[in-house]
Design a protein around this motif. Sequence first.
Motif, PDB file in Angstrom:
ATOM      1  N   GLU A  92       6.748   3.238  -3.422  1.00 28.83           N
ATOM      2  CA  GLU A  92       6.704   2.447  -2.191  1.00 28.83           C
ATOM      3  C   GLU A  92       7.752   2.914  -1.194  1.00 28.83           C
ATOM      4  OE1 GLU A  92       5.199  -1.924  -3.612  1.00 28.83           O
ATOM      5  OE2 GLU A  92       7.126  -1.240  -4.391  1.00 28.83           O
ATOM      6  N   LYS A 122       0.842  -1.189   0.000  1.00 27.37           N
ATOM      7  CA  LYS A 122       0.000   0.000   0.000  1.00 27.37           C
ATOM      8  C   LYS A 122       0.880   1.243   0.000  1.00 27.37           C
ATOM      9  CE  LYS A 122      -4.278   1.610   2.187  1.00 27.37           C
ATOM     10  NZ  LYS A 122      -5.217   1.381   3.311  1.00 27.37           N
ATOM     11  N   MET A 143      -2.934   5.861  -1.688  1.00 23.59           N
ATOM     12  CA  MET A 143      -4.085   5.119  -1.180  1.00 23.59           C
ATOM     13  C   MET A 143      -4.515   5.590   0.204  1.00 23.59           C
ATOM     14  SD  MET A 143      -2.915   1.297  -2.337  1.00 23.59           S
ATOM     15  CE  MET A 143      -2.310   0.996  -3.998  1.00 23.59           C
ATOM     16  N   GLU A 155      -7.951  -5.556 -10.471  1.00 21.73           N
ATOM     17  CA  GLU A 155      -7.185  -4.650  -9.614  1.00 21.73           C
ATOM     18  C   GLU A 155      -5.753  -5.139  -9.450  1.00 21.73           C
ATOM     19  OE1 GLU A 155      -7.555  -2.568  -5.183  1.00 21.73           O
ATOM     20  OE2 GLU A 155      -8.682  -4.389  -5.658  1.00 21.73           O
ATOM     21  N   ALA A 183       2.594  -7.508   1.550  1.00 27.53           N
ATOM     22  CA  ALA A 183       2.737  -6.979   2.904  1.00 27.53           C
ATOM     23  C   ALA A 183       4.095  -7.380   3.455  1.00 27.53           C
ATOM     24  CB  ALA A 183       1.617  -7.494   3.815  1.00 27.53           C
ATOM     25  N   TYR A 192       0.791  -1.042   5.783  1.00 25.54           N
ATOM     26  CA  TYR A 192       1.073  -1.075   4.349  1.00 25.54           C
ATOM     27  C   TYR A 192       0.570  -2.351   3.682  1.00 25.54           C
ATOM     28  CZ  TYR A 192       4.180   2.776   5.565  1.00 25.54           C
ATOM     29  OH  TYR A 192       4.685   3.964   6.032  1.00 25.54           O
ATOM     30  N   ARG A 193      -0.232  -3.137   4.368  1.00 24.74           N
ATOM     31  CA  ARG A 193      -0.748  -4.374   3.779  1.00 24.74           C
ATOM     32  C   ARG A 193      -1.713  -4.054   2.643  1.00 24.74           C
ATOM     33  NH1 ARG A 193      -1.596  -9.726   4.504  1.00 24.74           N
ATOM     34  NH2 ARG A 193      -0.196  -9.746   6.305  1.00 24.74           N
ATOM     35  N   PHE A 194      -1.466  -4.672   1.508  1.00 23.68           N
ATOM     36  CA  PHE A 194      -2.328  -4.514   0.336  1.00 23.68           C
ATOM     37  C   PHE A 194      -2.292  -5.838  -0.414  1.00 23.68           C
ATOM     38  CE2 PHE A 194      -2.933  -2.429  -4.011  1.00 23.68           C
ATOM     39  CZ  PHE A 194      -4.297  -2.325  -3.855  1.00 23.68           C
ATOM     40  N   GLU A 223      -2.419  -2.948 -10.557  1.00 19.60           N
ATOM     41  CA  GLU A 223      -1.422  -2.540  -9.573  1.00 19.60           C
ATOM     42  C   GLU A 223      -0.049  -3.128  -9.887  1.00 19.60           C
ATOM     43  OE1 GLU A 223      -1.749  -0.316  -7.326  1.00 19.60           O
ATOM     44  OE2 GLU A 223      -3.882   0.010  -7.705  1.00 19.60           O
TER      45      GLU A 223
END
Length: 496
Positions: free
Chosen positions: A404, A181, A185, A299, A349, A344-346, A303
């Motif tokens: 990131e 993440k 976001m 998605e 992670a 930051y988990r998306f 990404e």
Amino acid sequence: MSPALEAILQEYGSNPFRAMWFVFGHGGALILIPIMIRMATTGWLFWAREKFKHHVPHTLFKIEVPQNNEQSMKAVEQIFVQLYGIYDVPDWHQKWWLGFDQEQFSLELVSEGGYINYHVRAPTYYKELAQAAFYAHYPDAILTEVPDYTKDITVEMINTEKIKVWGSEMKLERADEFPIKTYPMFEHQIAQKSVDPFANILEFMSRLQPGEKLWYQIMIQPTDLGHLKEIAQHTIDTVVEPTGAGHIGPDIVDRIKDGITLLLAGLDKALFGGETVTISHEGPERLTERQRLTTPERELVEEVDKKASRWPFHTKIRFMYFASPKIFDDKKVRRGMIGALKLYRFINAFEEGKLTRTDWKVLPWRFFFSRRRLIMRARRMFWAYRSRDMERGEHEGFILSTEELASIFHFPQIEVRAPFVAKAQTRGVEPPTLLRFDDSEALAGPAVTLASGNTDSVRPEVTEVVPESPQPAPSVTVQPEQTAGEREAPSNLPFV
């Protein structure tokens, strides 16, 4: 069984060492030659790269952040984009003879008793590049060369347990092409406000007690963008075009029809000047497969493709915590730092590595020499942090994009309360552009001329400049002042 083979088995079958020597002497050595060549080349390359890294000088900067930072995290991302400019692909001579290894930067956050300092470590011959990258977006920041703070801790202190140590490394749960993440976001689309995820780390580090030290290190190394695009495209193809089920493609009947169509189109063009006909099944097929993707799959593809479009850095994250035995609390630090990175988990992670953790719970065979083994782990972790070596530790690191990296390391923004972060107390101001400078001969210094009679000589001959004698001032005759009665009236006065 042939008599020759039976004789060999009778002679060497009872002694395995003689049997191995027989096989080795009768052609078995050819099997070991590729293995030995591989081991020799790997060992040589490792030695050459270690020698190269040992001779690269580094400079450590302390960064005092601006008082009122109004820059967004996009500015930090641009800093990483500029640092990526050092990426270079070595040729054969540089790689195998000189041992060239891509230079690295180290981004560090140090908390001593709750007081936080930002640091960046760069190769000395790239320190101007690092300074320019930071000053371009943060002109009010102050970068100062400082000695290495890790020398305050010694190996003897760890061995004798005068201080207790906890350390760990982070890694990604999934492959490198899957993103975490990032800061866009965390922005609220309606309120147009952003939440700073890095504020959790700053707040926790500012709550340490006197006598506690916490080090947070991010090693970054520019890496090949083509490699990231390759693995990202492989993942996208796996999702978009799964093997087997649902594949739509031209069969044998379609191929026959296409052949007849192309033949007739070729005759029409040759005889009557018709247009060229092109037949393709790839566009509609891929569009159909994209349309069949679910929302999470679509998605994921977007990404992954987005991460592969940004500059990549080979990255490694480490933590080190030091405190006296009386106040040592590794559970507090571990839960605080690891919990902050859970934000930051998306699709991907962070997770904690187990082979480098210096606590008793993850130690295999924990009841055998556990105390001594934990000290050895702490010592190895400490040397890996101090040397800033990415190859030491549990794994070789992972790939993060510039976006990131800007999400996990940036300066506190103006809305984030960070009172214990070292900030610039003064503001650097350039001199006015209209400032006048004295360029007289007195400030110009002695005149320099080439030696007479030798126009090829590069050694200058300094001749002394004799100042001119001052000219006498012109004589001025001073008329005696007239009294009021003796003064004449002006000639332009009107008279009646």
